[in-house]
Design an enzyme around this catalytic site. Sequence first.
Site, mmCIF file in Angstrom:
data_model
loop_
_atom_site.group_PDB
_atom_site.id
_atom_site.type_symbol
_atom_site.label_atom_id
_atom_site.label_comp_id
_atom_site.label_asym_id
_atom_site.label_seq_id
_atom_site.Cartn_x
_atom_site.Cartn_y
_atom_site.Cartn_z
ATOM 1 C CB THR A 18 41.396 44.100 28.124
ATOM 2 O OG1 THR A 18 39.979 44.325 28.210
ATOM 3 C CG2 THR A 18 42.076 45.406 27.810
ATOM 4 C CB SER A 262 32.584 40.280 37.109
ATOM 5 O OG SER A 262 33.134 39.135 37.745
ATOM 6 C CE LYS A 263 36.494 41.845 30.071
ATOM 7 N NZ LYS A 263 37.666 42.449 29.425
ATOM 8 N NE ARG A 264 36.703 39.735 40.046
ATOM 9 C CZ ARG A 264 36.482 41.016 39.785
ATOM 10 N NH1 ARG A 264 37.284 41.668 38.985
ATOM 11 N NH2 ARG A 264 35.452 41.653 40.319
#
Length: 494
Positions: A18, A262-264
């Site tokens: 993902t 985080s991925k953000r």
Amino acid sequence: MASAPGSPVRVRFCPSPTGNPHVGLVRTALFNWAFAKHHQGTLVFRIEDTDAARDSEESYNQLLDSMRWLGFDWDEGPEIGGPHAPYRQSQRMDLYKEVAQKLLDGGHAYRCYCSQEELDTRREAARAAGKPSGYDGHCRELTEAQVTEYTAQGREPIVRFRMPDETITFTDLVRGELTFTPENVPDYGIVRANGAPLYTLVNPVDDALMEITHVLRGEDLLSSTPRQIALYKALMELGIAKRIPSFGHLPYVMGEGNKKLSKRDPQSSLNLYRERGFLPEGLLNYLSLLGWSLSADQDIFTTDEMVAAFDIADVQPNPARFDLKKCESINGDHIRLLDVKDFTERCRPWLQAPFAPWAPEAFDEVKWQAIAPHAQTRLKVLSEITDNVDFLFLAEPVFDEPSWAKAMKEGSDALLRTAREKLEAADWTSPESLKEAVLAAGEAHGLKLGKAQAPVRVAVTGRTVGLPLFESLEVLGKETTLARIDAALAKLAA
């Protein structure tokens, strides 16, 4: 000396396809890979792709490409196969369905007909009463009449695992002995109402069938461990699992503001580091320091050195902060450890389109080979090479106006004229001769070398900082250097 496990080591790395790989995910892969290599064990690469709404084939291919770029060679998994194939969970659905039915038949699981609204109402009531708000076991012992009634209402049940009414204690390889009491680990869902298996079922089942001996994963999954241990015990009773693996939960990687990376977060994307020209060995060296160290006085080491020394017992449980500047510094050290020929080849992508601002035919291989050893001493990341050498391949330098204003002080025109005169008479086969020429020009105007060379550097390269100046002038050549000083004098006059 690393502790030796009692049976052949089998670890797994099981990311979801993902989006872009996350550096925290890479750190987890690194520790599993190093642990397996240290113990001459097996690394199983498994793809957790049961979420069709979020998973993509593009992300799957990107994961494989990233693993190859990082140098992680897996022993079983996609493109290699192995005795426990397939290694994509989306291709193992019938297996999960079969195991779920065996858990139901053996009394280790049950069907739960509670609606989300009912669950929320009961949880709120439990909170209000100061009680644990997890699932309350409402459907644990339904009568046939209740099941018939729920079915008649059109309710679609999920499948829940029946947690034993006992305290669960285990020794975490990173955190030591941990204990979870029954009231804090309620029954949990393992199959959705539509029949789709959940992570809570598929990962332990795959670990059991693939005979994983050690599960090294992020701290965020620690709360699920007692549930998985109970499930393993049930799988062992059913003859599906041979053992309960040992667990080690790796510390959080923290970003800005003491928050989990985080991925953000922009600095979390592995692709960002590849695009900026981090070396895989430099990035892995830094990531290994997020929770582990080779020794108290050695920050720079190879992956081979890490593998030789790696012991999961040495991993620290405290959160580790990601420091981009330190990461860049360590990467720069690894750039300087490269053989010069290797360095010149690794820079190639940033010396051509779309990164290079010069025309392909303007690139000069002889000049590149000559300047490369000097560039290697200055870079933190490979992408910096483009701006550092553009003055060699562009028809004229790209002037950074703030740099121009900073270097071209009053009297710079006179200094440049003297420098031009000295340089024209210098020996252009010797950087030392060019340095003496600029030094003499500075002395003629009462300036030390540092002050004297600043206008020359900007006139020739367009910037106030860059590669060693006199070696750069030698590579650029006498004719072009003098022409650029003339152009700078004309610019000053204008």
